[in-house]
Enzyme design. Structure first.
Site, short mmCIF file in Angstrom:
data_model
loop_
_atom_site.label_atom_id
_atom_site.label_comp_id
_atom_site.label_asym_id
_atom_site.label_seq_id
_atom_site.Cartn_x
_atom_site.Cartn_y
_atom_site.Cartn_z
N LYS A 53 25.72 -153.68 3.08
CA LYS A 53 26.13 -152.41 4.12
C LYS A 53 25.25 -152.40 5.30
O LYS A 53 25.62 -152.10 6.25
CB LYS A 53 26.05 -151.36 3.24
CG LYS A 53 26.93 -150.07 3.56
CD LYS A 53 26.97 -149.01 2.67
CE LYS A 53 28.09 -148.04 2.71
NZ LYS A 53 27.43 -146.84 1.82
N ALA A 106 50.73 -125.40 0.37
CA ALA A 106 51.05 -125.75 -1.16
C ALA A 106 51.37 -127.15 -1.27
O ALA A 106 51.66 -127.85 -0.33
CB ALA A 106 52.45 -124.89 -1.78
N VAL A 121 28.69 -138.57 4.08
CA VAL A 121 27.77 -137.49 4.53
C VAL A 121 26.56 -138.21 5.35
O VAL A 121 26.56 -137.92 6.67
CB VAL A 121 27.31 -136.78 3.48
CG1 VAL A 121 26.29 -135.96 4.04
CG2 VAL A 121 28.68 -136.16 2.74
N CYS A 149 35.18 -134.30 -3.86
CA CYS A 149 34.47 -133.25 -3.72
C CYS A 149 35.04 -132.21 -4.56
O CYS A 149 34.46 -131.55 -5.56
CB CYS A 149 34.29 -132.74 -2.47
SG CYS A 149 33.53 -133.79 -1.21
N LYS A 167 26.95 -123.98 -1.07
CA LYS A 167 27.94 -125.29 -1.14
C LYS A 167 28.92 -125.00 -2.14
O LYS A 167 30.07 -125.34 -2.01
CB LYS A 167 26.90 -126.41 -1.39
CG LYS A 167 27.70 -127.67 -1.45
CD LYS A 167 28.60 -127.92 -0.30
CE LYS A 167 29.45 -129.12 -0.63
NZ LYS A 167 29.85 -129.98 0.45
N PHE A 213 44.23 -123.73 4.53
CA PHE A 213 44.07 -124.18 3.14
C PHE A 213 44.94 -123.23 2.23
O PHE A 213 44.62 -122.94 1.32
CB PHE A 213 42.36 -124.03 2.47
CG PHE A 213 41.57 -125.18 2.92
CD1 PHE A 213 41.31 -125.59 4.13
CD2 PHE A 213 41.31 -126.14 2.11
CE1 PHE A 213 40.59 -126.49 4.53
CE2 PHE A 213 40.57 -127.14 2.35
CZ PHE A 213 40.36 -127.65 3.63
N ARG A 217 39.46 -141.97 -3.69
CA ARG A 217 38.92 -141.18 -4.83
C ARG A 217 39.39 -139.90 -5.41
O ARG A 217 39.79 -139.07 -4.52
CB ARG A 217 37.15 -141.13 -4.73
CG ARG A 217 36.56 -142.31 -4.57
CD ARG A 217 35.00 -142.02 -3.92
NE ARG A 217 35.11 -141.48 -2.86
CZ ARG A 217 33.92 -140.99 -1.99
NH1 ARG A 217 32.79 -140.86 -2.87
NH2 ARG A 217 33.89 -140.56 -1.06
N PHE A 259 29.32 -129.23 5.30
CA PHE A 259 30.63 -128.65 4.99
C PHE A 259 31.77 -129.47 5.82
O PHE A 259 32.79 -129.18 5.88
CB PHE A 259 30.53 -127.31 5.46
CG PHE A 259 29.61 -126.45 5.07
CD1 PHE A 259 29.91 -125.78 3.55
CD2 PHE A 259 28.32 -125.99 5.54
CE1 PHE A 259 28.78 -125.26 2.90
CE2 PHE A 259 27.40 -125.19 5.06
CZ PHE A 259 27.52 -124.81 3.66
C1 UGA Z 1 35.82 -130.63 1.24
C2 UGA Z 1 35.56 -129.49 2.02
O1 UGA Z 1 36.82 -128.94 2.73
C3 UGA Z 1 34.39 -129.67 2.82
O2 UGA Z 1 34.11 -128.21 3.63
C4 UGA Z 1 33.09 -130.21 2.09
O3 UGA Z 1 32.05 -130.36 2.97
C5 UGA Z 1 33.56 -131.58 1.44
O4 UGA Z 1 34.72 -131.03 0.66
C6 UGA Z 1 32.48 -131.85 0.64
O5 UGA Z 1 32.03 -131.20 -0.43
O6 UGA Z 1 31.93 -132.85 0.81
P1 UGA Z 1 37.29 -132.81 1.76
O7 UGA Z 1 37.27 -133.15 0.18
O8 UGA Z 1 36.86 -134.19 2.63
O9 UGA Z 1 36.39 -131.55 2.18
O10 UGA Z 1 38.94 -132.49 2.11
P2 UGA Z 1 39.58 -131.34 2.11
O11 UGA Z 1 40.22 -131.21 3.64
O12 UGA Z 1 39.00 -130.02 1.86
O13 UGA Z 1 40.83 -131.61 1.13
C7 UGA Z 1 40.72 -131.56 -0.14
C8 UGA Z 1 41.77 -131.77 -1.11
O14 UGA Z 1 42.75 -130.47 -0.78
C9 UGA Z 1 42.98 -132.84 -0.38
O15 UGA Z 1 43.54 -133.49 -1.50
C10 UGA Z 1 44.17 -131.93 0.30
O16 UGA Z 1 45.21 -132.71 0.45
C11 UGA Z 1 43.97 -130.71 -0.30
N1 UGA Z 1 44.40 -129.66 0.38
C12 UGA Z 1 43.78 -128.96 1.41
C13 UGA Z 1 46.01 -128.94 -0.13
O17 UGA Z 1 46.33 -129.44 -0.96
N2 UGA Z 1 46.19 -127.69 0.62
C14 UGA Z 1 45.45 -127.32 1.60
O18 UGA Z 1 45.79 -126.16 2.24
C15 UGA Z 1 44.12 -127.98 2.04
#
Ligand code: UGA
Length: 449
Positions: A52, A269, A28, A277, A221, A266, A344, A169
């Protein structure tokens, strides 16, 4: 630079310049600081990890994030982005100080806020004039009040300040894109004074700015992330019904997703969501709700569906292959999602560990996450890291897709078929077309189809 990065606001939009410090150069902090510099602000990134800081100063990037390296280089070269290990230096040089340090989970599901508290004390100690202190880390509602109280207590100079909540986000793997073109910017304040500066920082990003109270901003959030997790668990629950009834979850997702009130994103499946997160934020939100007197059973069910999804996928593998002991499985994907080297809380790593526990040997590949995965998977020779994705299946009893990297769609299936003892593919991310896989002669098991 990615195509999307190229179309970001750049030089012509650099109308205003704020002096900003970002404390914490994780996903972030580093991406936020870099994108702030990209639109013209003067940014000092602070990290207490001296190694770092040295790496960043030397042009190295500690994480894989598309488009980031080039943007860091350009902005360092332009003199708008600097790195230091000194919080005092960052505070001294800035009007606005963003806190972007980790808020790791506690065993009881709560959040460890000790890094935030420590930074608040350090910032307070270094303040000699009015500052705006912005919390960007994901925190439970009411944290802003605690930060303000801490700063008041530890600020010897007794200067005025404002605390702001400004949640992020961004998605890993798309962080630059999400930051440069946000859907909205949320600014939680206790009064009017910091609003103008926050607007000045964000105006170049050309997104709607929602100004609200601090508690609402903090809740936005957690509410956003848990809603997205809920959406995934919802489609995963539907996938179970699809499997039982012979329907196709992708068709269902497309059909409901075209309703603008629902939306298609999102609704993929999968073998479950992971990452640093969603799992953490769900637990934290359930915990804070409990403290506020509400039993958030809906979100507990979201967690349960997610855990079941992994169980069901492993069962699909063991039902098909029977005994896993002494079998070799090829695994495509180790990162928790595509476009990142982050492992992670990765469902892919969880899956590998479960398969290893059953006695399987693994041949694994990930385009970016192999190095980071090595720290989490056993080093006793049970896991072989394969550089070429097309070679993963060689000598295996089955191939498994665990992460939704788009390049896996182009894996050489003819070669995989020749390399496998029997053509069996378990697809935890629905990357392939079942009809095509049948045509190629694979036993193909995916999610909800
Ligand atoms: C998530 C949120 O999408 C961000 O908006 C937020 O800022 C972030 O957390 C955070 O709090 O910092 P992130 O964890 O980077 O982002 O990744 P995502 O793209 O949301 O995916 C999360 C998990 O859901 C992954 O394991 C992904 O494979 C899974 N996923 C996502 C699914 O299984 N199906 C979907 O349709 C979408």
């Amino acid at each position: 630079m990615t195509r999307s990065a190229r179309s970001h606001p750049t030089a012509d939009h650099r109308a205003s310049t704020m002096k900003i410090a970002i404390i914490g150069t994780g996903y972030v902090g580093l991406v936020t600081g870099t994108c702030f510099a990209e639109v013209g602000h003067e940014v000092t990134c602070v990290d207490n990890d001296v190694r770092k800081v040295e790496m960043l100063r030397a042009g190295g990037i500690p994480i894989y994030e598309p488009g980031l390296e080039e943007l860091v280089k350009q902005n360092v070269a332009a003199g708008r982005l600097r790195f230091t290990a000194s919080t005092a230096e960052g505070v001294e040089q800035s009007q606005v100080i963003f806190i972007a340090v980790p808020t790791p989970p506690l065993p009881d599901g709560g959040v460890d806020l000790s890094f935030i508290e420590k930074v608040a004390r350090e910032v307070a100690a270094a303040m000699t004039d009015y500052k705006i202190i912005v919390d960007k880390s994901t925190v439970p509602v009411k944290t802003g009040e605690k930060v303000a109280e801490t700063i008041r207590r530890y600020c010897k100079a007794k200067v005025e300040f404002d605390v702001v909540s400004n949640p992020e986000f961004l998605r890993e793997g798309f962080a630059v894109e999400d930051l440069m073109k946000p859907d909205r910017v949320v600014v939680g304040v206790a009064g009017e004074r910091p609003v103008a500066a926050m607007k000045e920082i964000y105006t170049p990003f050309k997104a709607p700015i929602i100004v609200t109270d601090i508690s609402s901003a903090e809740l936005i959030k957690h509410a956003a992330n848990s809603f997205l997790a809920l959406k995934i668990s919802y489609i995963n629950a539907i996938s179970v019904i699809c499997e039982a009834s012979g329907a196709n979850v992708q068709e269902v997702a497309n059909g409901i997703g075209m309703d603008a009130r629902i939306g298609r994103r999102f609704l993929d499946a999968s073998l479950g969501f992971g990452g640093s997160c969603f799992p953490k934020d769900l637990s934290a939100f359930i915990r804070i709700a409990e403290q506020l007197g509400y039993d958030f059973r809906l979100l507990k069910e979201v967690q349960r569906i997610n855990a079941d999804q992994m169980e069901r996928f492993v069962k699909k593998i063991t039902d098909t292959l029977w005994v896993l002991k002494d079998k070799t499985l090829g695994v495509l994907g180790l990162a928790f999602k595509q476009n990142t080297d982050d492992v992670r809380m990765s469902p892919a790593i969880d899956l590998c560990q479960r398969l290893l526990k059953e006695g399987a040997k693994l041949r694994v590949h990930d385009p970016q996450a192999m190095e980071k995965a090595k720290a989490l998977l056993p080093t006793d020779g049970q896991v072989t890291y394969v550089a070429d994705m097309n070679a993963v299946a060689d000598g295996c009893d089955a191939l498994v897709v665990a992460t939704e990297w788009p390049e896996f769609k182009r894996v050489d299936l003819e070669r995989a078929k020749r390399g496998l003892t029997h053509p069996i593919l378990f697809d935890g991310r629905n990357l392939f077309d079942p009809a095509e896989m049948a045509r190629l002669g694979f036993i193909y098991k995916s999610i909800g189809r």
